[in-house]
Write a protein that holds these residues in place. Sequence first.
Motif, PDB file in Angstrom:
ATOM      1  N   GLU A  56     -16.084   2.167  33.055  1.00 57.00           N
ATOM      2  CA  GLU A  56     -15.272   1.168  32.345  1.00 57.00           C
ATOM      3  C   GLU A  56     -15.301  -0.155  33.106  1.00 57.00           C
ATOM      4  O   GLU A  56     -15.473  -1.223  32.526  1.00 57.00           O
ATOM      5  N   LEU A  57     -15.162  -0.063  34.409  1.00 58.62           N
ATOM      6  CA  LEU A  57     -15.126  -1.267  35.225  1.00 58.62           C
ATOM      7  C   LEU A  57     -16.490  -1.965  35.175  1.00 58.62           C
ATOM      8  O   LEU A  57     -16.581  -3.183  35.199  1.00 58.62           O
ATOM      9  N   ALA A  58     -17.549  -1.166  35.089  1.00 55.44           N
ATOM     10  CA  ALA A  58     -18.893  -1.729  35.038  1.00 55.44           C
ATOM     11  C   ALA A  58     -19.088  -2.581  33.786  1.00 55.44           C
ATOM     12  O   ALA A  58     -19.867  -3.523  33.788  1.00 55.44           O
ATOM     13  N   ARG A  59     -18.328  -2.228  32.740  1.00 57.45           N
ATOM     14  CA  ARG A  59     -18.456  -2.984  31.479  1.00 57.45           C
ATOM     15  C   ARG A  59     -17.479  -4.161  31.419  1.00 57.45           C
ATOM     16  O   ARG A  59     -17.564  -4.984  30.527  1.00 57.45           O
ATOM     17  N   ASN A  60     -16.584  -4.224  32.383  1.00 59.84           N
ATOM     18  CA  ASN A  60     -15.554  -5.267  32.406  1.00 59.84           C
ATOM     19  C   ASN A  60     -16.189  -6.598  32.814  1.00 59.84           C
ATOM     20  O   ASN A  60     -16.758  -6.721  33.896  1.00 59.84           O
ATOM     21  N   PRO A  61     -16.104  -7.619  31.928  1.00 61.58           N
ATOM     22  CA  PRO A  61     -16.763  -8.886  32.215  1.00 61.58           C
ATOM     23  C   PRO A  61     -16.220  -9.609  33.458  1.00 61.58           C
ATOM     24  O   PRO A  61     -16.895 -10.467  34.018  1.00 61.58           O
ATOM     25  N   SER A  62     -14.997  -9.229  33.882  1.00 56.83           N
ATOM     26  CA  SER A  62     -14.444  -9.867  35.079  1.00 56.83           C
ATOM     27  C   SER A  62     -14.764  -9.115  36.357  1.00 56.83           C
ATOM     28  O   SER A  62     -14.288  -9.486  37.428  1.00 56.83           O
ATOM     29  N   ALA A  63     -15.542  -8.043  36.228  1.00 52.85           N
ATOM     30  CA  ALA A  63     -15.836  -7.232  37.406  1.00 52.85           C
ATOM     31  C   ALA A  63     -17.338  -7.168  37.682  1.00 52.85           C
ATOM     32  O   ALA A  63     -18.158  -7.254  36.766  1.00 52.85           O
ATOM     33  N   PHE A  64     -17.659  -7.013  38.949  1.00 51.25           N
ATOM     34  CA  PHE A  64     -19.049  -6.931  39.399  1.00 51.25           C
ATOM     35  C   PHE A  64     -19.117  -5.801  40.420  1.00 51.25           C
ATOM     36  O   PHE A  64     -18.398  -5.815  41.407  1.00 51.25           O
ATOM     37  N   ILE A  65     -19.963  -4.797  40.130  1.00 51.98           N
ATOM     38  CA  ILE A  65     -20.041  -3.651  41.038  1.00 51.98           C
ATOM     39  C   ILE A  65     -21.411  -3.603  41.699  1.00 51.98           C
ATOM     40  O   ILE A  65     -22.436  -3.760  41.036  1.00 51.98           O
ATOM     41  N   ARG A  66     -21.390  -3.386  43.001  1.00 48.36           N
ATOM     42  CA  ARG A  66     -22.657  -3.368  43.718  1.00 48.36           C
ATOM     43  C   ARG A  66     -22.654  -2.289  44.790  1.00 48.36           C
ATOM     44  O   ARG A  66     -21.921  -2.395  45.758  1.00 48.36           O
ATOM     45  N   PRO A  67     -23.501  -1.247  44.615  1.00 48.40           N
ATOM     46  CA  PRO A  67     -23.660  -0.304  45.717  1.00 48.40           C
ATOM     47  C   PRO A  67     -24.612  -0.940  46.719  1.00 48.40           C
ATOM     48  O   PRO A  67     -25.671  -1.434  46.334  1.00 48.40           O
ATOM     49  N   SER A  68     -24.242  -0.973  47.977  1.00 52.30           N
ATOM     50  CA  SER A  68     -25.138  -1.598  48.939  1.00 52.30           C
ATOM     51  C   SER A  68     -25.886  -0.557  49.742  1.00 52.30           C
ATOM     52  O   SER A  68     -25.313   0.436  50.169  1.00 52.30           O
ATOM     53  N   ALA A  69     -27.145  -0.810  49.962  1.00 51.15           N
ATOM     54  CA  ALA A  69     -27.958   0.082  50.793  1.00 51.15           C
ATOM     55  C   ALA A  69     -27.489  -0.084  52.220  1.00 51.15           C
ATOM     56  O   ALA A  69     -27.131  -1.175  52.646  1.00 51.15           O
ATOM     57  N   SER A  70     -27.451   0.994  52.952  1.00 53.04           N
ATOM     58  CA  SER A  70     -26.865   0.878  54.289  1.00 53.04           C
ATOM     59  C   SER A  70     -27.871   0.453  55.341  1.00 53.04           C
ATOM     60  O   SER A  70     -27.511   0.090  56.434  1.00 53.04           O
ATOM     61  N   GLY A  71     -29.155   0.466  55.000  1.00 58.12           N
ATOM     62  CA  GLY A  71     -30.107   0.026  56.020  1.00 58.12           C
ATOM     63  C   GLY A  71     -30.280   1.050  57.122  1.00 58.12           C
ATOM     64  O   GLY A  71     -29.747   2.152  57.058  1.00 58.12           O
TER      65      GLY A  71
END
Lengths: 329, 329
Positions: free
Chosen positions: A111-126
């Motif tokens: 749901e949050l992923a579809r929310n226009p005010s939200a931005f989700i980013r999984p970050s690679a840990s390196g």
Amino acid sequence: MKRRKLTTEELIEGVLAGDRLILSRAITLCESQKSDDIRASEALLKAVLPHTGKSMRIGITGVPGVGKSTFIESFGTLVTEQGKKLAVLTIDPSSQKTKGSILGDKTRMEELARNPSAFIRPSASGSALGGVSSKTREAMLLCEAAGFDVIFIETVGVGQSETLVHGMVDFFLLLMLAGAGDELQGIKKGIMEMADAVVINKADGENQKAAKRAKAEYQSALHLFPVDESGWIPQVKTCSALENTGLNEVWEMITKYQSTMHSNGFLVENRKRQQVAWFRENVSEMLGQAFYQNQEIADLLPEILSQVESGALPANSAAYNLMQQFLKN
Amino acid sequence: MKRRKLTTEELIEGVLAGDRLILSRAITLCESQKSDDIRASEALLKAVLPHTGKSMRIGITGVPGVGKSTFIESFGTLVTEQGKKLAVLTIDPSSQKTKGSILGDKTRMEELARNPSAFIRPSASGSALGGVSSKTREAMLLCEAAGFDVIFIETVGVGQSETLVHGMVDFFLLLMLAGAGDELQGIKKGIMEMADAVVINKADGENQKAAKRAKAEYQSALHLFPVDESGWIPQVKTCSALENTGLNEVWEMITKYQSTMHSNGFLVENRKRQQVAWFRENVSEMLGQAFYQNQEIADLLPEILSQVESGALPANSAAYNLMQQFLKN
């Protein structure tokens, strides 16, 4: 069709304009280990740095199973309903071999992923612990420059990630479950004393009583801890991310924290210290790398460590001797 | 009449024979920063190392005013009454200018100082944090080689001394007072989670009720913490060092801990890890010294730190650039 590579200027412009796609690519650039990319990301970061610092930085941790995703989804939705733009960064345990996130799908917060005010980013840990910290900080700074008002940094409890996240946020939230008595919750030592708040999730249905009890227990426990120099006494809340209860209180608590810490100057002071600490951690890590990856040292080390472990060789003498070797080169 | 300087052989012999005067001089030698002495102390330590490891190492901390001296005196006396030989090492905050202990007199533990089974030594902290750790560890090892069965390492809460002491002992004891309600006790964050036991002192006279209450509160609180991998759940005791009550229970608890940890192998495992950690800390510290004391780095640093603090320069870039400078030399 292969995407055209963006120039640094285009990246800077796009980030500052709040363009999500360009923001994503900017974050990806910062995660790259190639030397060209490192130079480009350095220039990018330097350019956007003056536009950072204006968000609320919130770290969220808790053991697997405590409901972090559901919490972030529900709480994140509430935050956007206050008119805030929200960025969510996760530190995923990355597979060393694939060098990518194994929890790469955003579908756990649909749901949050579809929310226009939200931005989700999984970050690679390196590949290095410092890598985790730098990449996440850089992603955070880029999100701020892109105009996000609130940033969640989620950690899944791997290695030293909580300490790292704590070192880059303003508010550190520990999500727990109500136990049946003295249920061990699997969190690592030292995390509880880091928390600015403990939020007891799944306070719904038949679990409400247990949650209330746990809240009282944690409140007493936290009162016994030394108080942080900020003057803030860690609070305990209960909530049900599933039923959407208790989340308003969590938000009010955090905004209260933020305004208090702005007024008494602690927020600014704390961020300065975090910057310097990050600097020193980086120095320390790079020095360590130079040392332990030195061929001569690497060859001598296993035998030395074995003698140190067994007590046959005093550790400080061993360190001193290896250091002399290293400094000669 | 000036004392004749002892040869390394005489020092080794004297320490192993349990000669207190020679033990004192051996510890002093290890504290010296002169290069001849450093070489001699290295040889001394290497020679006595096989004779170490057989004592119970107990760290004792607590804020000023909690009654550490009285506790150590009373509890130490009890330990000797069990037929054990006791060495007490204190980490005193040293004056950088005088390079000596400001709490240099042993008279704060007069009775114990006269006890033939006890040996008290305030150790100078030296000029570097690693200095503190090394000197205290070396003093501890020398005392073990001299035949002492139990070693108290007292810390007065300066800087990182608790962490250092915790890293070299088997059992870490936190001395507290019973508060009137939520009394802030001035201990640093993280110390409570380090403790293997909390001992509430001054449980006498009108304070007994408060002590009992505090005991119950701390017991609940400690139960909420994650359990150490050793399996040991930190215990809470009350005592009155002045009236000599509750000390037997503290001793029984520690001997129980010791025997359990011997049986399950944790003690040996933990000591190995402490040795390796000590090695890595020393390496890290020496690398840091080489870096920060480098003239070029030292010249550039204030301006760099100022920019890092203000957020004008990303800390990781700053660290990377300085590192390149350093590695060129």
